[in-house]
Design an enzyme around this catalytic site. Structure first.
Site, PDB file in Angstrom:
ATOM      1  N   THR A  41      -8.157   2.490   0.905  1.00  0.00           N
ATOM      2  CA  THR A  41      -8.089   1.583   2.049  1.00  0.00           C
ATOM      3  C   THR A  41      -7.759   2.303   3.348  1.00  0.00           C
ATOM      4  O   THR A  41      -7.847   1.709   4.430  1.00  0.00           O
ATOM      5  CB  THR A  41      -7.072   0.454   1.798  1.00  0.00           C
ATOM      6  OG1 THR A  41      -5.831   1.006   1.336  1.00  0.00           O
ATOM      7  CG2 THR A  41      -7.610  -0.531   0.766  1.00  0.00           C
TER       8      THR A  41
ATOM      9  N   CYS B 242      -4.046  -0.841  -2.386  1.00  0.00           N
ATOM     10  CA  CYS B 242      -4.071   0.610  -2.579  1.00  0.00           C
ATOM     11  C   CYS B 242      -4.932   0.851  -3.814  1.00  0.00           C
ATOM     12  O   CYS B 242      -4.640   0.312  -4.896  1.00  0.00           O
ATOM     13  CB  CYS B 242      -2.654   1.137  -2.795  1.00  0.00           C
ATOM     14  SG  CYS B 242      -2.572   2.876  -3.317  1.00  0.00           S
ATOM     15  N   ASN B 243      -5.991   1.626  -3.660  1.00  0.00           N
ATOM     16  CA  ASN B 243      -6.898   1.847  -4.779  1.00  0.00           C
ATOM     17  C   ASN B 243      -6.224   2.600  -5.920  1.00  0.00           C
ATOM     18  O   ASN B 243      -6.427   2.282  -7.093  1.00  0.00           O
ATOM     19  CB  ASN B 243      -8.128   2.618  -4.297  1.00  0.00           C
ATOM     20  CG  ASN B 243      -9.089   1.752  -3.517  1.00  0.00           C
ATOM     21  OD1 ASN B 243     -10.028   1.184  -4.053  1.00  0.00           O
ATOM     22  ND2 ASN B 243      -8.855   1.639  -2.220  1.00  0.00           N
ATOM     23  N   THR B 244      -5.403   3.602  -5.594  1.00  0.00           N
ATOM     24  CA  THR B 244      -4.733   4.370  -6.640  1.00  0.00           C
ATOM     25  C   THR B 244      -3.790   3.479  -7.435  1.00  0.00           C
ATOM     26  O   THR B 244      -3.792   3.496  -8.671  1.00  0.00           O
ATOM     27  CB  THR B 244      -3.956   5.547  -6.029  1.00  0.00           C
ATOM     28  OG1 THR B 244      -4.850   6.360  -5.258  1.00  0.00           O
ATOM     29  CG2 THR B 244      -3.323   6.392  -7.113  1.00  0.00           C
TER      30      THR B 244
ATOM     31  N   TYR C  26      -0.314   8.553  -2.613  1.00  0.00           N
ATOM     32  CA  TYR C  26      -0.142   8.325  -4.043  1.00  0.00           C
ATOM     33  C   TYR C  26      -1.164   9.106  -4.873  1.00  0.00           C
ATOM     34  O   TYR C  26      -0.948   9.345  -6.063  1.00  0.00           O
ATOM     35  CB  TYR C  26      -0.305   6.836  -4.362  1.00  0.00           C
ATOM     36  CG  TYR C  26       0.905   5.974  -4.085  1.00  0.00           C
ATOM     37  CD1 TYR C  26       2.037   6.464  -3.448  1.00  0.00           C
ATOM     38  CD2 TYR C  26       0.907   4.637  -4.465  1.00  0.00           C
ATOM     39  CE1 TYR C  26       3.132   5.655  -3.195  1.00  0.00           C
ATOM     40  CE2 TYR C  26       1.999   3.815  -4.223  1.00  0.00           C
ATOM     41  CZ  TYR C  26       3.112   4.321  -3.583  1.00  0.00           C
ATOM     42  OH  TYR C  26       4.193   3.504  -3.346  1.00  0.00           O
ATOM     43  N   GLY C  27      -2.293   9.466  -4.265  1.00  0.00           N
ATOM     44  CA  GLY C  27      -3.392  10.065  -5.012  1.00  0.00           C
ATOM     45  C   GLY C  27      -3.026  11.257  -5.884  1.00  0.00           C
ATOM     46  O   GLY C  27      -3.451  11.321  -7.044  1.00  0.00           O
TER      47      GLY C  27
ATOM     48  N   GLU D 220      -2.554   8.857   7.808  1.00  0.00           N
ATOM     49  CA  GLU D 220      -1.120   8.581   7.858  1.00  0.00           C
ATOM     50  C   GLU D 220      -0.453   9.244   9.065  1.00  0.00           C
ATOM     51  O   GLU D 220       0.556   8.758   9.562  1.00  0.00           O
ATOM     52  CB  GLU D 220      -0.438   9.045   6.572  1.00  0.00           C
ATOM     53  CG  GLU D 220      -0.663   8.146   5.373  1.00  0.00           C
ATOM     54  CD  GLU D 220      -0.021   6.782   5.511  1.00  0.00           C
ATOM     55  OE1 GLU D 220       1.071   6.692   6.092  1.00  0.00           O
ATOM     56  OE2 GLU D 220      -0.626   5.792   5.051  1.00  0.00           O
TER      57      GLU D 220
ATOM     58  N   ASP E  44       0.847  -1.188   0.000  1.00  0.00           N
ATOM     59  CA  ASP E  44       0.000   0.000   0.000  1.00  0.00           C
ATOM     60  C   ASP E  44       0.884   1.239   0.000  1.00  0.00           C
ATOM     61  O   ASP E  44       2.077   1.160   0.306  1.00  0.00           O
ATOM     62  CB  ASP E  44      -0.920   0.013   1.225  1.00  0.00           C
ATOM     63  CG  ASP E  44      -1.855   1.213   1.252  1.00  0.00           C
ATOM     64  OD1 ASP E  44      -2.649   1.360   0.300  1.00  0.00           O
ATOM     65  OD2 ASP E  44      -1.788   2.018   2.190  1.00  0.00           O
ATOM     66  N   SER E  45       0.276   2.377  -0.297  1.00  0.00           N
ATOM     67  CA  SER E  45       1.005   3.641  -0.251  1.00  0.00           C
ATOM     68  C   SER E  45       1.376   4.022   1.182  1.00  0.00           C
ATOM     69  O   SER E  45       2.213   4.894   1.395  1.00  0.00           O
ATOM     70  CB  SER E  45       0.158   4.755  -0.864  1.00  0.00           C
ATOM     71  OG  SER E  45      -1.033   4.945  -0.121  1.00  0.00           O
TER      72      SER E  45
END
Length: 269
Positions: free
Chosen positions: A184, A72-74, A41-42, A151, A9-10
């Protein structure tokens, strides 16, 4: 040696998938990488996200995983096809499972999606939803403030409510009956999101459906870990290990060890 499921994930968001994976498949070993130094990451260009995702996958391959989960969706939206051509093992993202969960949930056929700028810009959820149900109506909203807030470990802080309310304001009052948490990181903010959207809107996290799909894929391929195995999970991050450990132990409700990874960010031409 037991082969692991590698999850990336990011940042800390993929831990929402890990917790569900550990609940549904407690015999499976997990190796997790959170790219906390380069999160979120977005806002990044798609090519940069692809490079970062490939770099993390290459790092994880030293552990000989049996499956890669891009939690990670992005990264799923822009990099999953590249990763699938790059490695010889199953690669699963979180967008298709999330879309399926929403289709199962919605009664009105009107669905909301929140995500990072990159995920919403890609229209990956709209495509996934309409592949299953062409007539579905989708309201999408980018919420760039939410993942960085998580984060920082502030998801339980008082100011979370104000940040969530500001981010979701464009969706309040829309005729949706379920809302896909298309990042996420967002399940960390479930209470605040539910408070803003109201109890009549069902919140959809891809974590449960993703864990179910992992189980199905591994079972079909005869790759499930032997029962009775007590796995030792491994966690890596590229940023502050103490903050990552604090968030991870709070979310997973168990003690973990964390190893920081340092590398040079590649130049993007």
């Amino acid at each position: 040696m037991q082969q692991a499921i590698a999850v990336l994930d990011s940042g800390v968001g993929g831990l929402t998938v890990v917790r569900e994976l550990m609940r549904q498949l407690p015999q499976e070993k997990v190796i997790y990488f959170g790219d906390t130094a380069r999160s979120p990451y977005g806002p990044r260009p798609a090519e940069e996200v692809r490079i970062f995702t490939r770099q993390i996958v290459d790092y994880l391959f030293q552990f000989d995983p049996k499956m890669i989960v891009i939690a990670c969706n992005t990264a799923t939206a822009v990099a999953i096809d590249d990763i699938r051509t790059h490695v010889p093992i199953p690669v699963l993202g979180v967008i298709s499972p999330g879309a399926r969960a929403a289709i199962k949930s919605t009664k009105s056929g009107i669905v909301g999606v929140i995500g990072t700028e990159g995920t919403i810009r890609s229209m990956a959820y709209e495509q996934a939803l309409r592949t299953i149900s062409p007539g579905i109506q989708v309201y999408s909203e980018a919420c760039p403030l939410l993942a960085p807030f998580v984060e920082k470990g502030l998801f339980d802080a008082e100011e979370a409510n104000a940040v969530v309310e500001q981010s979701l304001r464009p969706l309040v009052g829309k005729p949706i009956d379920c809302l896909i948490l298309g990042c996420t990181h967002y399940p960390f903010l479930t209470d605040s999101i539910s408070r803003v959207m109201g109890t009549e809107v069902t919140l959809i996290s891809s974590a449960d459906e993703t864990a179910q799909e992992i189980s199905t894929i591994l079972s079909h391929r005869g790759m499930l870990a032997a029962s009775g195995v007590m796995p030792i999970h491994q966690f890596f991050c590229s940023g502050d290990p103490e903050l990552f450990k604090q968030i991870a132990q709070s979310w997973l409700r168990e003690l973990i060890s964390i190893r920081p990874v340092v590398w040079q960010v590649p130049n993007i031409i």
